[in-house]
Design an enzyme around this catalytic site. Structure first.
Site, PDB file in Angstrom:
ATOM      1  N   GLU A   1       9.079   7.471   7.324  1.00  0.00           N
ATOM      2  CA  GLU A   1       9.518   7.985   8.869  1.00  0.00           C
ATOM      3  C   GLU A   1       9.714   9.470   8.763  1.00  0.00           C
ATOM      4  OE1 GLU A   1       9.925   6.299  11.410  1.00  0.00           O
ATOM      5  OE2 GLU A   1       9.412   4.330  10.388  1.00  0.00           O
TER       6      GLU A   1
ATOM      7  N   HIS B   1       1.805   6.986  11.377  1.00  0.00           N
ATOM      8  CA  HIS B   1       2.063   6.070  10.268  1.00  0.00           C
ATOM      9  C   HIS B   1       0.910   5.391   9.842  1.00  0.00           C
ATOM     10  CE1 HIS B   1       6.463   5.784  10.191  1.00  0.00           C
ATOM     11  NE2 HIS B   1       6.587   5.661  11.380  1.00  0.00           N
TER      12      HIS B   1
ATOM     13  N   HIS C   1       3.574  10.081  16.796  1.00  0.00           N
ATOM     14  CA  HIS C   1       4.411   9.630  15.737  1.00  0.00           C
ATOM     15  C   HIS C   1       3.716   8.386  15.165  1.00  0.00           C
ATOM     16  CE1 HIS C   1       8.387   8.638  13.688  1.00  0.00           C
ATOM     17  NE2 HIS C   1       7.957   7.485  13.912  1.00  0.00           N
ATOM     18  N   GLU C   2       3.454   7.490  15.971  1.00  0.00           N
ATOM     19  CA  GLU C   2       2.914   6.157  15.498  1.00  0.00           C
ATOM     20  C   GLU C   2       1.597   6.141  15.002  1.00  0.00           C
ATOM     21  OE1 GLU C   2       4.792   3.784  15.522  1.00  0.00           O
ATOM     22  OE2 GLU C   2       6.515   4.728  16.949  1.00  0.00           O
TER      23      GLU C   2
END
Length: 566
Positions: free
Chosen positions: A502, A483, A479-480
């Site tokens: 997000e 980003h 997930h990170e």
């Protein structure tokens, strides 16, 4: 008037007048004092007035109008696409603060130099009002307005960049032989517009200019949410000094950083990303359209490690016994809110030596049938772009380091360290070139409010991911990593649209994690469907417990929240 906010319902005010002048580069020179819980030093701002970037926007608008007219002739208007690959680059097109603050000659509560320290003066500026600004105030003086709070501003001065040896080559006009405001501003204009292939030279000149002597103090004032700077006689942004130095220090209660202890009981401090972004760490321009680069020198006791958003893997330089200095830089223009720093007694976690002598970072996982995407010509503002670097486009696993409190190094070796290479490689197989050249991963203290936070070149992760098995650790890591593309390299024009980043990251964490596990297509589909079902049920539960006004999208406005992404 000072802005009074309801913390439960109001967004932060964006005070910076980015429609008139932009910070192009920050040079920070800071000392971290754990005894007083204060970060103190200087920040030098290199500015560009609005004339140049307004001309660029007018040409974009003309192109858009031309495309729109063509669509109308066909009887079906077509959308005008403005190509952009870097985050939030519409520097002056989105005018968040179309009104500058014009000083009026009312009662003056300043000292003999006209300055206020916000330790003593935090009730607002009674002598200011908002008025529409066209870049020329007539008899009024131009104000540079910066976002800041919880800071003690000690002094503001103009920097004499013309006194730096070698800067004469940045003067185009032979008639400007006498050192003047116009000459100094011309030097800065040439410096901030150097081509991308001269970035090393540019950083060197920024550093040398930041150490130049001051050539006159500037008047300043503060309120709860901003710092306003003016120079007597400077009526427009063009006339205002383009290189200024601000002497300041943070406050122990400042909301941009958290002073705490790590899991081993040792003191540390780190940026929390919210609720006020970095405005309590240094004066800056907060709107996400204000793109800038930065370089920073940070001094701390020799027992501490300084991690920061930076393209280089910094190593400490010993200044004197018991004190070390760390230097980082960024050449990709980013919002100031993405600047991240963490100082603590961190330990670098490394893989246990293998019998073959190879480590996981030296033998990266390569997913089958990887689809590497290339871009031809980037249309963002000029900087040393990795997407135009042939070696970067094929780099599946970027250099990375892991830092943690000494008591968690074993857990990091068992779980986190082994997952980073396959997760990075999986992301590359889906999206191609990594936007950032390296990655530091830090296990932050137990009071960290979420599972993770992504910033340029550095990622914060909660200790909780180390105890949930490889699945929790892997999905959060993916997930990170997502980003880096959605939220950092590419982002929304204002903070009310962060949900888009997000959303992309939540979708891609499943895609990346399936690729990292090398799941068969049907297994990946089953896993993604299960996670989608769980998210849907969680959303339904949140909707039932959320007030009606929180269940609808809002129109973009001048507020702002976090500039980092979790």
């Amino acid at each position: 008037m000072d802005v009074q906010l309801d913390p439960a319902g109001d967004d932060l005010p964006l005070m910076a007048n980015t429609s008139h002048i932009l910070v192009k580069h920050y040079v920070l020179d800071l000392d971290v004092d754990f005894e007083s819980q204060v970060i103190e030093g200087t920040i030098v701002l290199f500015l560009e007035d609005g004339d140049r970037f307004k001309k660029q926007n007018r040409s974009v608008e003309e192109d858009c109008q031309s495309e729109s007219n063509k669509g109308c002739k066909l009887g079906m208007p077509e959308p005008c696409h403005v190509p952009v690959t870097n985050a939030m680059t519409f520097s002056s097109e989105m005018e968040y603060n179309d009104c500058a603050i014009c000083s009026k000659g009312e009662k003056d509560t300043s000292d003999k130099d006209g300055n206020h320290d916000n330790q003593e003066h935090a009730a607002g500026i009674s002598s200011s009002k908002r008025c529409c600004d066209t870049g020329n105030h007539g008899s009024e003086e131009f104000l540079l307005v910066l976002d800041c709070c919880d800071l003690s501003v000690l002094k503001v001065e103009e920097v004499d960049v013309a006194a730096v040896p070698g800067m004469e080559k940045f003067t185009r006009s032979p008639e400007l032989t006498v050192v003047s405001e116009e000459l100094r501003n011309q030097i800065v204009r040439e410096l901030v517009t150097l081509p991308a292939n001269r970035w090393r030279e540019q950083l060197d000149y920024y550093a040398r200019c930041s150490q130049a002597a001051g050539c006159g103090e500037l008047l300043f004032d503060t309120d709860t949410w901003s710092l306003q700077i003016r120079k007597t006689g400077a009526q427009t942004a063009t006339d205002f000094p383009h290189a200024i130095r601000i002497w300041y220090k943070t406050k122990p209660e400042g909301r941009s950083v958290t002073w705490t202890s790590d899991q081993s009981g040792r003191p540390c401090v780190y940026t929390v990303g919210s609720p006020v972004n970095n405005r309590a760490l240094f004066p800056c321009q907060e709107p996400p359209v204000a793109m800038s680069t930065w370089q920073a020198t940070v001094r701390a006791a020799a027992s501490f490690v300084v991690l920061m958003s930076g393209e280089n893997s910094a190593k400490p330089t010993q200044l004197w016994e018991g004190c070390s200095s760390w230097y980082y830089y960024v050449t990709m223009p980013m919002p100031a809110s993405t600047f991240t720093i963490a100082v603590g007694c961190w330990t670098e976690v490394k893989m246990e030596p293998c019998s073959s002598g190879d480590s996981a970072t030296e033998t990266p996982f390569s997913p089958p049938e990887a689809d590497f995407r290339r871009v031809g010509v980037c249309s963002h503002m000029e900087y040393p772009c990795r997407f135009q670097n042939a070696s970067a486009t094929t780099q599946q696993v970027i250099p990375h380091r892991v830092f943690a409190p000494v008591c968690l190094t074993g857990a990091c070796q068992e779980t986190l360290l082994q997952l980073i290479p396959p997760c990075l490689s999986a992301a590359h197989s889906v999206l191609g070139t990594h936007p950032f050249s390296r990655l530091d991963v830090l296990i932050v203290p137990a009071n960290f409010p979420s599972l993770g936070m992504a910033s340029p070149h550095i990622m914060f992760l909660s200790q909780s991911i180390l105890t949930g098995g490889s699945h929790l650790c892997g999905t959060r890591l993916c997930h990170e990593i997502a980003h880096a593309w959605f939220g950092l390299a590419l982002g929304a024009r204002d903070w009310t649209e962060e949900w888009l980043s997000e959303g992309f990251a939540s979708h891609l964490e499943d895609v990346f994690w399936a690729a990292a596990q090398q799941l068969a297509p049907h297994e990946a589909r089953e896993q993604q469907e299960l996670r989608a079902c769980l998210r849907w049920r969680r959303l339904q539960d949140e909707m039932q417990s959320s007030p009606a006004e929180m269940q609808v999208l809002r129109f973009p406005h001048v507020g702002g929240h976090s500039g980092n992404f979790s």
